[in-house]
Design a protein around this motif. Sequence first.
Motif, PDB file in Angstrom:
ATOM      1  N   SER A 441      -0.408 -10.097 -10.775  1.00 21.51           N
ATOM      2  CA  SER A 441      -0.558 -11.791 -11.698  1.00 21.51           C
ATOM      3  C   SER A 441      -0.186 -11.900 -12.385  1.00 21.51           C
ATOM      4  O   SER A 441       0.744 -12.435 -13.724  1.00 21.51           O
ATOM      5  CB  SER A 441      -1.219 -12.027 -11.262  1.00 21.51           C
ATOM      6  N   LEU A 655      -2.705  -7.020   3.618  1.00 23.45           N
ATOM      7  CA  LEU A 655      -2.590  -7.401   2.213  1.00 23.45           C
ATOM      8  C   LEU A 655      -2.563  -6.204   1.379  1.00 23.45           C
ATOM      9  O   LEU A 655      -2.764  -4.983   1.697  1.00 23.45           O
ATOM     10  CB  LEU A 655      -4.371  -7.592   2.383  1.00 23.45           C
ATOM     11  N   ASN A 659      -4.078  -9.071  -3.616  1.00 20.22           N
ATOM     12  CA  ASN A 659      -3.320 -10.347  -2.769  1.00 20.22           C
ATOM     13  C   ASN A 659      -4.926 -10.224  -2.194  1.00 20.22           C
ATOM     14  O   ASN A 659      -6.117  -9.519  -1.601  1.00 20.22           O
ATOM     15  CB  ASN A 659      -2.318  -9.832  -1.567  1.00 20.22           C
ATOM     16  N   SER A 660      -5.054 -11.990  -1.459  1.00 22.35           N
ATOM     17  CA  SER A 660      -6.016 -12.305  -0.976  1.00 22.35           C
ATOM     18  C   SER A 660      -5.923 -12.858   0.763  1.00 22.35           C
ATOM     19  O   SER A 660      -4.414 -13.427   0.757  1.00 22.35           O
ATOM     20  CB  SER A 660      -6.475 -13.096  -1.809  1.00 22.35           C
ATOM     21  N   THR A 741      -0.974  -0.697   1.918  1.00 24.63           N
ATOM     22  CA  THR A 741      -2.366  -2.288   2.338  1.00 24.63           C
ATOM     23  C   THR A 741      -2.825  -1.512   2.910  1.00 24.63           C
ATOM     24  O   THR A 741      -3.146   0.063   3.401  1.00 24.63           O
ATOM     25  CB  THR A 741      -0.699  -2.753   2.803  1.00 24.63           C
TER      26      THR A 741
END
Length: 798
Positions: A441, A655, A659-660, A741
Amino acid sequence: MAGNILLTLALLTGIFSSVMYYYTYKGKSNTLQLARIGYHLMTVFIIAASALLLYAILTHQFHYQYIFSYSGEDLSTGLLMSTFFAGQEGSFLLWTLFSAIIGIILLDFSSKRGDLEPRVMAVFTLTIVFLLIMINPLLKSPFAYLWTNPTYVDLKFLNQNFLNIPALDSFIFTDTRSNATLLQVNSDLIGVLAANGIEAKDFFIHGKGLNPLLQNFWMQIHPPILFVGFAMSTVPFALAFAALLKNEYRTWIKHAFPWMLAGSMVLGLAIMLGGYWAYGVLGWGGYWGWDPVENSSLVPWLVSVAAIHTLIVQKKTQKEGGNGTFIKTNLLLAMFTYLFVLYSTFLTRSGILGEASVHSFVDPGMTAYLFLLSFILTFTILGFAAFSWRWKSLESITKNNESFLSRELSLFSAAVVILASALIILAGTSMPIFGKTVEISFYNEMNLPIVIIIGIFNGLSIYLKWRESESNSLIKSMIPALGLSVLLTAAIVFISSLYDFMLVLFLFSAVFALVVNLEFLIKIMRGRKLFTGGYISHIGMAIFFLGVIASGNFSKDKQMDLVKDVPTQAHGYELTFTGYTPIQNGTRFAFNVNIKNGSEEVGVISPVMFRSEFNNSMMREPDILNMLTSDFYISPIGFDDGSKAHAAEGQTETLKKGNSAEFEGRKILFEAFNFNRDAMSAMQTGAAFRIGAVLKIAYNSKTYQAEPVMELVNGEKSFSTVEIKEANLRINMTNLDAGGTIQIQLSNLDQPETDVHDHKEVFTIEASTKPFIGLVWLGVLVMVFGFTVSTIRRAKAQ
């Protein structure tokens, strides 16, 4: 032995050539021809060494450490050839090869331009010398034998016909951790083999093979193009250095501009080919994950793009007499483009990013680490020393008097904004050096305002005149394009329900840039077609931005279980799993899913799963159905043949780091992997390792930590389950993907496990739609075409 001799000769002749060029620059006679001979000999030795390595790969000479580690006899010819650059040593040799070939072109180019050749070739040849040192026999040669550094090799890689020789018994051991039977490989073993009339190439007959993630068509395309871009970035650096040596800055821009354009085009294409490769292989459905290694190649490209904008200003203002404006800026940006290429190499290959990036190479050792560092420092010191030496002279000829409403200042401002993006990305990418990382982010939030400004500046600068624009006339000329851009933006917002203020601004900036560049492209196409390159590139940029907005904000993802022959709805389509098909001689399995839109058959998607012998891991390859306005993307997660008992019902999530996921009021954030540097090497070789996934769970205003782990022992992979009693949560990790991931199953602790057999085949997938993602790829191709047109124009101006 022959390969190492060739590399050593290349290094010696490279040093000789660089020294002779320096003597020529200093005015010594009879050295220029010697320098040229030395350079050509160096290039011949490099080409010969490259050809020898390729021959050894194609003929499966696994007694070389490099070939044993990255190659295998079961690879197709194209992939087998790509193992040339699958590891550190080979990729450095490829970079060296491309640099030497580009140097031949540069030598011919500079020899026709007065005294340019010795000044530019002295430093250019020096860059190749440093690359050759990286692959010399004393550091990391691709021609090192398996026994150069004593190691242990599994018996399965050896010719079984020779293992019954009694003299080999003292070299055979059993690994107590993996129960594997290993052979100790050292110089004594080779002596025993020679005494028994056995050649090493006949004894080592199998290689470890190529990492499954690299067994892709784009492995044959992306790395070579990337290294061409790296090699080309050296030329503007050398030309800038040559200009500082002579203290002459009028002609250097004419020489450097085509090289900067071409290098930027090649490097940008390579970066996005890597993004396309990731999109089609890694299975997380994106093309850019802000991975530190991805970012490290993006930074020099952004710097080169910024340089192009200020080079345009210097070139234009030279027509008024003198050297033009932004001389210092252009010299620095030309040098920084190459220096950031070196920095990206350091980050990727020093092992620093081992715990932060799935792309990084393993730790090369302290000697190579220190030399990589000295590589960067040497050329940084050289560049800044020359710049400081000429500072007073540069100050005296600098004349920056740009009007506020001028194209000069607008282009400079655009360059500053692009550099701001590069610095933000550089800061986030460098955090692992200090033991820290930033969230994805961070990059998105920091770069969003920047791309908005870039789009608006792009459209605005085209309306501005050189030197000065009259404000009323400027506004009047912009009204039609502004009006049309507002209408188109409003229409897209209404149709798509895009109401986020910043994203609407981003959309407007992209539409505005597209409209303005199309307007001027149409006007200029009537006459000067070679002058269209800039407009075409900016149209490509605008199309790319529109694709990013559409695919990034309107993609839909859904994890689901497909029961065989039972239609299931997802994203407006009907999905039916019809079974699996063995492919590639039964080593892999394609899981076939029919896609229907109402009664219309849309197509069949066949993602692949298989267990790789390379690293004893389950590998998953997505499949994509390309449609006119969107892609339907299926990433495989797991397969149940109906013979296993089902665990407690819950929720499955895949994920990516940063990420959540939400599960019944809890928020589960995947923060980072937890593993040491040895684990990275073990993952690539199939040795025993342990890796954890650090999770943060937010529930009822409280935060909890959890770390499920995956272990590989004796070739068997196991996953742990963690329980957070305070949150009534059970987390079972079911997969950890080499693409970065994890897959987890979430359930309540008070939800008992069941033991139900339904005896049905179930294919678990993540189904996604990617609307207008084709605009991303179209935008890149249009940009590349625009760069090509501009490069041709500037080259013809030579």
